[in-house]
Write a protein that holds these residues in place. Sequence first.
Motif, PDB file in Angstrom:
ATOM      1  N   SER A   1     -42.566   4.141 -18.416  1.00  0.00           N
ATOM      2  CA  SER A   1     -42.236   3.145 -17.392  1.00  0.00           C
ATOM      3  C   SER A   1     -40.748   3.136 -17.087  1.00  0.00           C
ATOM      4  N   ASP A   2     -40.430   2.874 -15.817  1.00  0.00           N
ATOM      5  CA  ASP A   2     -39.050   2.762 -15.342  1.00  0.00           C
ATOM      6  C   ASP A   2     -38.250   4.027 -15.622  1.00  0.00           C
ATOM      7  N   ARG A   3     -38.881   5.186 -15.382  1.00  0.00           N
ATOM      8  CA  ARG A   3     -38.212   6.470 -15.549  1.00  0.00           C
ATOM      9  C   ARG A   3     -38.312   7.254 -14.255  1.00  0.00           C
ATOM     10  N   VAL A   4     -37.285   8.066 -13.987  1.00  0.00           N
ATOM     11  CA  VAL A   4     -37.270   8.940 -12.829  1.00  0.00           C
ATOM     12  C   VAL A   4     -36.947  10.352 -13.306  1.00  0.00           C
ATOM     13  N   HIS A   5     -37.683  11.328 -12.767  1.00  0.00           N
ATOM     14  CA  HIS A   5     -37.510  12.732 -13.147  1.00  0.00           C
ATOM     15  C   HIS A   5     -37.345  13.552 -11.875  1.00  0.00           C
ATOM     16  N   THR A   6     -36.366  14.419 -11.846  1.00  0.00           N
ATOM     17  CA  THR A   6     -36.154  15.288 -10.693  1.00  0.00           C
ATOM     18  C   THR A   6     -36.266  16.746 -11.130  1.00  0.00           C
ATOM     19  N   ARG A   7     -36.775  17.573 -10.226  1.00  0.00           N
ATOM     20  CA  ARG A   7     -36.855  19.024 -10.459  1.00  0.00           C
ATOM     21  C   ARG A   7     -36.353  19.741  -9.207  1.00  0.00           C
TER      22      ARG A   7
ATOM     23  N   GLY B   1     -37.664  34.854  -3.882  1.00  0.00           N
ATOM     24  CA  GLY B   1     -38.472  35.303  -2.761  1.00  0.00           C
ATOM     25  C   GLY B   1     -38.429  34.367  -1.576  1.00  0.00           C
ATOM     26  N   GLY B   2     -37.637  33.278  -1.670  1.00  0.00           N
ATOM     27  CA  GLY B   2     -37.504  32.346  -0.553  1.00  0.00           C
ATOM     28  C   GLY B   2     -38.082  30.976  -0.819  1.00  0.00           C
ATOM     29  N   GLN B   3     -38.680  30.754  -1.982  1.00  0.00           N
ATOM     30  CA  GLN B   3     -39.255  29.451  -2.314  1.00  0.00           C
ATOM     31  C   GLN B   3     -38.170  28.525  -2.851  1.00  0.00           C
ATOM     32  N   SER B   4     -38.179  27.265  -2.404  1.00  0.00           N
ATOM     33  CA  SER B   4     -37.263  26.264  -2.945  1.00  0.00           C
ATOM     34  C   SER B   4     -37.908  24.893  -2.796  1.00  0.00           C
ATOM     35  N   ALA B   5     -37.539  23.968  -3.679  1.00  0.00           N
ATOM     36  CA  ALA B   5     -38.118  22.625  -3.619  1.00  0.00           C
ATOM     37  C   ALA B   5     -37.267  21.645  -4.408  1.00  0.00           C
ATOM     38  N   LEU B   6     -37.289  20.405  -3.955  1.00  0.00           N
ATOM     39  CA  LEU B   6     -36.702  19.289  -4.687  1.00  0.00           C
ATOM     40  C   LEU B   6     -37.777  18.228  -4.834  1.00  0.00           C
TER      41      LEU B   6
ATOM     42  N   PRO C   1     -32.001  19.048 -26.841  1.00  0.00           N
ATOM     43  CA  PRO C   1     -32.271  17.850 -27.652  1.00  0.00           C
ATOM     44  C   PRO C   1     -31.282  16.729 -27.340  1.00  0.00           C
ATOM     45  N   ASN C   2     -31.849  15.505 -27.152  1.00  0.00           N
ATOM     46  CA  ASN C   2     -31.050  14.297 -26.929  1.00  0.00           C
ATOM     47  C   ASN C   2     -30.235  14.334 -25.637  1.00  0.00           C
ATOM     48  N   LEU C   3     -30.585  15.235 -24.731  1.00  0.00           N
ATOM     49  CA  LEU C   3     -29.934  15.291 -23.428  1.00  0.00           C
ATOM     50  C   LEU C   3     -30.997  15.178 -22.335  1.00  0.00           C
ATOM     51  N   PRO C   4     -30.637  14.640 -21.155  1.00  0.00           N
ATOM     52  CA  PRO C   4     -31.643  14.437 -20.103  1.00  0.00           C
ATOM     53  C   PRO C   4     -31.889  15.659 -19.231  1.00  0.00           C
ATOM     54  N   PHE C   5     -31.517  16.851 -19.714  1.00  0.00           N
ATOM     55  CA  PHE C   5     -31.602  18.049 -18.894  1.00  0.00           C
ATOM     56  C   PHE C   5     -32.588  19.057 -19.477  1.00  0.00           C
ATOM     57  N   ALA C   6     -33.177  19.870 -18.588  1.00  0.00           N
ATOM     58  CA  ALA C   6     -34.017  20.998 -18.990  1.00  0.00           C
ATOM     59  C   ALA C   6     -33.883  22.079 -17.929  1.00  0.00           C
TER      60      ALA C   6
ATOM     61  N   HIS D   1     -34.053  20.477 -14.362  1.00  0.00           N
ATOM     62  CA  HIS D   1     -34.668  19.159 -14.518  1.00  0.00           C
ATOM     63  C   HIS D   1     -33.634  18.145 -14.988  1.00  0.00           C
ATOM     64  N   TRP D   2     -33.790  16.909 -14.489  1.00  0.00           N
ATOM     65  CA  TRP D   2     -33.009  15.774 -15.000  1.00  0.00           C
ATOM     66  C   TRP D   2     -33.905  14.558 -15.040  1.00  0.00           C
ATOM     67  N   GLU D   3     -33.762  13.738 -16.087  1.00  0.00           N
ATOM     68  CA  GLU D   3     -34.545  12.515 -16.199  1.00  0.00           C
ATOM     69  C   GLU D   3     -33.665  11.379 -16.710  1.00  0.00           C
TER      70      GLU D   3
END
Length: 548
Positions: free
Chosen positions: A345-351, A357-362, A505-510, A540-542
């Motif tokens: 709950s109350d979490r936001v995750h971005t990728r 090959g030309g694919q991109s997404a947020l 570990p212990n960081l909001p990044f992947a 990734h960031w959360e």
Amino acid sequence: MSIAAKKLAYWLRLMTFALAGSVAQFHPSAVTAQERWPFASLPESFVGMTTGTLQPDNTYLSYIGSAQTSAASTDGSTGRQVYFGGLRYRGEGPWQIGASIAVFDDVPAAEINGSLDSVTYVGSGFELKYQLYETTGLSAALLMGVETAYFSRGFGLTSQSSAASDSKDRFTASTLSLPVTYQINDQIWATAEVGYTHAAATVVGGAGFGGRAFTSTGLAYQMSERLFTYGAVKALGRPGDSAIDAPEQGSKDYLYTIGGQFALTPQSALNVYITNAFSPTPIGDDFGFFPDKNAPVFGARLAYIPSGLGVGEGAATFRTASRSQELNTRYADGFTIKAPHTLASDRVHTRLSYGWGGQSALSLFYTTEPDFQFEFTVADYALASGSDFRSEAQEDLRFEVGGRWQAMDEAYGQPFNLGFDISAGRDFKKPSIGALFVAATASKTFDWGEATVNARRGIYASEAISGVGLSLSHGLSDGITAIGEYTAVLDDRPVWALGLRHSAPNLPFAIDLYTTNAAGLNGIGSLLSNDRPQVGIALHWEGGIDLL
């Protein structure tokens, strides 16, 4: 409209009622909160039926949905759709206020005022509901609503600036009614409503909607704490029969609605229904579905009442979760196959992903309550040789908006995880094409990792593409996970993806490194294959965010 929303009601009814029994058996009737949860009691309204009650004290209720005729009513193409949404608020007093919008943009089934030109209707309104009387078994309220409507012929929603003055019109409609509800026993309620709705007698130089008095009756039956079924009939009385939503001569003038409401979580509920009314707004539910008077309309409405600021993981759930170790994140999606899990709950995750090959997404994932997640994506598909979709020249940046419901969770003591996704979107530039995407996913956790089975379907224009996939994830070390995915696509080549995810570990990044033959990682792009695979990277960031 080109989004194939005609499938929406079918899929949501299937997800809700076919699985309601099997899911409910894993959920006890009580929730893990001291207070009674919002959707356990008779709601202040279903689609097509207004009750004499109000929504719970000190709550905001938001809703969004769509309704459409069947494909058969349009000779196999998409049905005629109306889209709607709204927000309601109640404080501590005996009143609530709300705002709503309804949008229709399509060609009618038959001539309207002698023309088959497309119809664009955009109505935005305000409503006030005041509790007149309330006892244990009887309640009555006064409902007032005003709607400003824009009505035009022959131009699409995005081309209204080109519409001539004699092909568009604006009018104000209003309604006043008295809904009364009587509780017959612990599970059955009877409702009645009398009122009058005023609307313009003429629009764009022809017949309009006109005024009408109405009386309605309905019954609601609570099958369990999570499931209501209901039905209502509304008789209309008009001064004449020339209104554009009036039935054929000799036919009875009435509106009907049959439906059900299922609580996905203690804070969210899905209402699916069949009706011949135009929309669920206070004005629209007194209009007949004038774009096609002879076809039933199938609809779905998702309603949500946030638990409030500062509640977080203390929000009500249908079972108490037992997690042996709380990780930095519960995010477990693969590359082309999503997991059934939602975030805490109350979490936001971005990728943020990019393929050579030309694919991109947020993508952005936001969870305000346990087991329910909002999802937003902007993507550019890699439509190279072999992709069975549009050409790269036709397709451009595409947005998708949707949500995820986790129906079952091993953390609740259930045998496996189960989740459902739905999203809709379109590309920004013309020629624009909409797409609807639905998925059902189950997974099981083992000592070595997690196995996931996924069925998904994408619908665009009059086309559809379906696939069944398998994903395996294996922890190579505390911070590195290997992920492999394979999806068999009906009447097309399979889609696959393979890669590694490193979580600090212990960081909001992947970070992900992957290779895939998919045109995209989200929505319908995850079912489209290219001749040549591409290599990609995703960041990734959360973090925590408490907005609702």
